[in-house]
Design an enzyme around this catalytic site. Structure first.
Site, mmCIF file in Angstrom:
data_model
loop_
_atom_site.group_PDB
_atom_site.id
_atom_site.type_symbol
_atom_site.label_atom_id
_atom_site.label_comp_id
_atom_site.label_asym_id
_atom_site.label_seq_id
_atom_site.Cartn_x
_atom_site.Cartn_y
_atom_site.Cartn_z
ATOM 1 N N ASP A 45 0.839 -1.203 0.000
ATOM 2 C CA ASP A 45 0.000 0.000 0.000
ATOM 3 C C ASP A 45 0.875 1.255 0.000
ATOM 4 O O ASP A 45 1.635 1.487 0.939
ATOM 5 C CB ASP A 45 -0.905 -0.016 1.237
ATOM 6 C CG ASP A 45 -2.036 0.998 1.119
ATOM 7 O OD1 ASP A 45 -2.045 1.784 0.151
ATOM 8 O OD2 ASP A 45 -2.918 0.999 2.005
ATOM 9 N N ASP A 46 0.774 2.035 -1.055
ATOM 10 C CA ASP A 46 1.508 3.304 -1.190
ATOM 11 C C ASP A 46 3.024 3.113 -1.343
ATOM 12 O O ASP A 46 3.790 4.053 -1.101
ATOM 13 C CB ASP A 46 1.243 4.254 -0.005
ATOM 14 C CG ASP A 46 -0.189 4.764 0.053
ATOM 15 O OD1 ASP A 46 -1.010 4.307 -0.752
ATOM 16 O OD2 ASP A 46 -0.478 5.626 0.901
ATOM 17 N N CYS A 85 -6.301 4.243 -3.123
ATOM 18 C CA CYS A 85 -6.562 2.864 -2.681
ATOM 19 C C CYS A 85 -7.810 2.203 -3.246
ATOM 20 O O CYS A 85 -7.726 1.184 -3.925
ATOM 21 C CB CYS A 85 -6.635 2.822 -1.157
ATOM 22 S SG CYS A 85 -5.123 3.357 -0.345
ATOM 23 N N ARG A 89 -7.870 -0.940 -5.957
ATOM 24 C CA ARG A 89 -8.190 -2.310 -5.533
ATOM 25 C C ARG A 89 -9.374 -2.868 -6.318
ATOM 26 O O ARG A 89 -9.412 -4.061 -6.648
ATOM 27 C CB ARG A 89 -8.461 -2.324 -4.025
ATOM 28 C CG ARG A 89 -7.167 -2.232 -3.240
ATOM 29 C CD ARG A 89 -7.303 -1.511 -1.915
ATOM 30 N NE ARG A 89 -6.012 -0.935 -1.585
ATOM 31 C CZ ARG A 89 -5.037 -1.590 -0.962
ATOM 32 N NH1 ARG A 89 -5.232 -2.825 -0.537
ATOM 33 N NH2 ARG A 89 -3.873 -1.020 -0.750
ATOM 34 N N LYS A 142 -5.541 -5.658 3.810
ATOM 35 C CA LYS A 142 -6.433 -4.512 3.574
ATOM 36 C C LYS A 142 -7.408 -4.817 2.435
ATOM 37 O O LYS A 142 -6.990 -5.245 1.358
ATOM 38 C CB LYS A 142 -5.581 -3.291 3.213
ATOM 39 C CG LYS A 142 -6.380 -2.060 2.838
ATOM 40 C CD LYS A 142 -5.460 -0.860 2.685
ATOM 41 C CE LYS A 142 -6.190 0.335 2.115
ATOM 42 N NZ LYS A 142 -5.338 1.538 2.084
ATOM 43 N N HIS A 144 -10.725 -2.602 1.697
ATOM 44 C CA HIS A 144 -11.064 -1.247 1.226
ATOM 45 C C HIS A 144 -12.016 -1.207 0.037
ATOM 46 O O HIS A 144 -11.968 -0.301 -0.802
ATOM 47 C CB HIS A 144 -9.796 -0.438 0.924
ATOM 48 C CG HIS A 144 -9.957 1.007 1.297
ATOM 49 N ND1 HIS A 144 -8.962 1.942 1.195
ATOM 50 C CD2 HIS A 144 -11.047 1.679 1.793
ATOM 51 C CE1 HIS A 144 -9.405 3.116 1.598
ATOM 52 N NE2 HIS A 144 -10.670 2.980 1.973
ATOM 53 N N SER A 167 -8.126 1.581 5.290
ATOM 54 C CA SER A 167 -6.769 2.106 5.499
ATOM 55 C C SER A 167 -6.412 2.160 6.984
ATOM 56 O O SER A 167 -7.276 2.393 7.832
ATOM 57 C CB SER A 167 -6.627 3.506 4.901
ATOM 58 O OG SER A 167 -6.800 3.434 3.512
ATOM 59 N N HIS A 247 1.682 2.278 3.911
ATOM 60 C CA HIS A 247 0.786 3.433 4.072
ATOM 61 C C HIS A 247 0.985 3.965 5.494
ATOM 62 O O HIS A 247 1.152 3.180 6.426
ATOM 63 C CB HIS A 247 -0.651 2.914 3.882
ATOM 64 C CG HIS A 247 -1.732 3.938 3.814
ATOM 65 N ND1 HIS A 247 -2.073 4.731 4.886
ATOM 66 C CD2 HIS A 247 -2.573 4.280 2.807
ATOM 67 C CE1 HIS A 247 -3.090 5.525 4.533
ATOM 68 N NE2 HIS A 247 -3.403 5.274 3.277
ATOM 69 N N ASP A 299 -0.492 -0.674 -4.730
ATOM 70 C CA ASP A 299 -1.792 -0.139 -5.190
ATOM 71 C C ASP A 299 -1.713 1.251 -5.815
ATOM 72 O O ASP A 299 -2.556 1.636 -6.600
ATOM 73 C CB ASP A 299 -2.808 -0.130 -4.035
ATOM 74 C CG ASP A 299 -2.494 0.930 -2.971
ATOM 75 O OD1 ASP A 299 -1.304 1.258 -2.774
ATOM 76 O OD2 ASP A 299 -3.447 1.419 -2.335
ATOM 77 N N ASN A 300 -0.702 2.022 -5.424
ATOM 78 C CA ASN A 300 -0.524 3.372 -5.994
ATOM 79 C C ASN A 300 0.837 3.904 -5.544
ATOM 80 O O ASN A 300 1.522 3.285 -4.723
ATOM 81 C CB ASN A 300 -1.662 4.330 -5.582
ATOM 82 C CG ASN A 300 -1.903 4.405 -4.093
ATOM 83 O OD1 ASN A 300 -2.931 3.931 -3.587
ATOM 84 N ND2 ASN A 300 -0.971 4.985 -3.354
ATOM 85 N N LYS A 320 1.263 9.496 -5.327
ATOM 86 C CA LYS A 320 -0.122 9.107 -5.020
ATOM 87 C C LYS A 320 -1.099 10.238 -5.290
ATOM 88 O O LYS A 320 -0.822 11.394 -4.967
ATOM 89 C CB LYS A 320 -0.184 8.702 -3.549
ATOM 90 C CG LYS A 320 -1.576 8.417 -3.003
ATOM 91 C CD LYS A 320 -1.511 7.926 -1.570
ATOM 92 C CE LYS A 320 -2.905 7.729 -0.988
ATOM 93 N NZ LYS A 320 -2.873 7.062 0.329
HETATM 94 MG MG MG Z 1 -2.721 3.099 -1.340
#
Ligand code: MG
Length: 477
Positions: A45-46, A85, A89, A142, A144, A167, A247, A299-300, A320
């Site tokens: 994540d991130d 996010c 996803r 996660k 989300h 998150s 994240h 994811d980003n 992001k």
């Molecule tokens: Mg993310």
């Protein structure tokens, strides 16, 4: 991708294995005769494009992922379906641009703990696809895509769920105003207390811990994954391991605290890498590795306003929340020794393609009653040819901001994120050759009007078949 002669022998072997793995033909070695490959998708994540050793970070040590990239495929032009996010996803899960499912809205960019909705039931997930082929399926980490019971993984094709449903910075109970706002909060003493983030930890649909102890969450996600593999080693399995980290807020277990030269962010990424290594070791020890494909991506892009607590997009522009390369191009590693042909891949791919690629390997047809955006990356993975993907769409919310067609990317709209530059609509789009200029610095619009004309045609075709879903992110309690 230009296959070199030295790979000829390997290509032939890979091709034979690919053909054997196809539905209708019987599989080769491994524990289960005729079974499709196990699939593990690990989603950070991130994590930014520049945050792994093998992608150029000078001090974050990721020896396990580095080895997987060397012995597998390291993709350098791999994209996500959105730069934040929830929609990202949704894209991975459904093989569709999130704007089609309504998981990319106008008012909110992601789901919140008081959001009313989630992934619509009529969407088909990659887990539902693989379940149809007889896979045991688990979502660890996660989600989300909706925290209410009807939207949880267990109602979206997963037999098992363990994780924080959104998150890790949500359900925050700290007084941000007192410390000068959200982005300042992190610098205040005591910010990184587990109690400041009252996020729930779920097993299936039950809350088993609140606040989730985020100091141990990365380790526990890896352990849960290994437990699921042990329990289901006699049947095909699919694990979607979606880490909550790196994240913010950043937490690590004691063992990794203060160990990375990159500081806390490095500690977190190195703990994720350690867990990946443990999972690979288990697959090898159980004799499952030759019939398992492991994918690692994020994811980003990095959440840049957090400074040293956010990641790095390396030489890519921005991060992001934006449709610049740093927001949506991610590291991506495919690892399956003996099955996947080792190479650095510069062809285009996206997370949506995982849906089509693994559906095909499992022998399940992709839905034909809706527009699908995923494409089968099998030809590249198994050394047969080039990627079928030539186009990437960059949406922000439900609006198309940019399009990449081959080497070129046209920005019709640009906008910073989290206090970055205001929205700008470009009458003449900005045009970059992102293979030559991945940092998006040198505008070629004037020099190459014919390229812009071609991309405009691609956009016109795309918009003609675009049927946007009802915004699922809008309604909150
Ligand atoms: Mg993310």
């Amino acid at each position: 991708m230009k296959p070199s002669l030295s790979y000829t022998y390997l290509s032939v072997v890979s091709l034979i294995i690919y053909l054997i793995c196809q539905p209708g033909l019987q599989a080769q070695s491994g524990a289960r005769e005729g079974a499709p490959p196990n699939v593990i998708i690990i989603f950070a994540d991130d994590l930014g494009y520049g945050d792994l050793g093998i992608y150029g970070h000078p001090t974050i040590r990721t020896p396990n992922l580095d080895r997987m990239a060397m012995e597998g495929q390291k993709w350098t032009n791999f994209y996500v379906g959105a730069s934040v996010c929830t929609p990202s996803r949704a894209a991975l899960m459904t093989g569709r641009l999130p704007v089609r499912s309504g998981m990319a809205g106008q008012t909110h960019r992601v789901l919140f703990p008081d959001s009313k909705n989630g992934l619509p039931a009529e969407e088909v997930t990659i887990a539902e696809q693989l379940k149809e082929a007889g896979y045991a399926t688990a979502c660890i980490g996660k989600w989300h895509l909706g925290h209410k019971e009807q939207y949880l993984p267990t109602n979206n094709g997963f037999d098992y769920y363990f994780g924080i449903p959104y998150s890790n910075d949500m359900d925050n109970v700290a007084d941000f105003a007192a410390v000068g706002g959200y982005f300042n909060f992190w610098k205040s003493p005591g910010a990184l207390r587990v109690e400041n983030f009252n996020v729930p930890l779920l097993r299936n649909t039950e809350i088993i811990e609140r606040p989730a102890d985020q100091r141990t969450i990365t380790r526990r996600y890896a352990e849960e994954t290994m437990g699921f593999i042990r329990d289901h080693k006699e049947e095909p399995f699919f694990v979607y391991l979606a880490h909550n980290l790196p994240h913010i807020p950043l937490f690590t277990s004691k063992e990794f605290e203060g160990t990375s030269e990159r500081g806390l962010y490095g500690d977190v990424v190195e703990e994720i890498d350690h867990g990946v290594g443990q999972i690979i070791d288990l697959l090898k020890a159980e004799g499952l590795m030759e019939n398992t494909i492991v994918v690692f991506t994020s994811d980003n892009g990095p959440w840049l306003p957090f400074g040293v607590d956010g990641g790095s997009a390396g030489l890519l522009r921005e991060g992001k929340g934006t449709t610049y390369e740093g927001g949506m191009r991610e590291p991506c590693i495919f690892y399956a020794p003996g099955m996947i042909k080792p190479a650095v891949i510069t062809d285009l791919g996206t997370t949506m393609d995982l849906f089509s690629t693994f559906s095909k390997l499992a022998g399940v047809s992709v839905p034909d009653d809706r527009v699908m955006d995923g494409l089968d990356l099998g030809p590249v993975l198994f050394g047969q040819g080039e990627s079928p993907r030539k186009t990437v769409y960059y949406y922000r919310n439900d609006e198309l901001y940019a399009v990449r067609e081959g080497d070129y990317k046209a920005h019709f709209i640009t906008q910073g994120a989290y206090g970055g530059h205001a929205k700008q609509v470009h009458e003449t789009p900005l045009l970059y050759n992102v293979n030559i200029d991945p940092s998006e610095q040198f505008d070629l619009a004037e020099k190459h009007p014919e390229v812009l004309a071609k991309i405009r045609k691609v956009v016109a075709r795309h918009e003609a078949e675009m049927d946007k879903g009802v915004d699922q992110l809008k309604d909150r309690e």
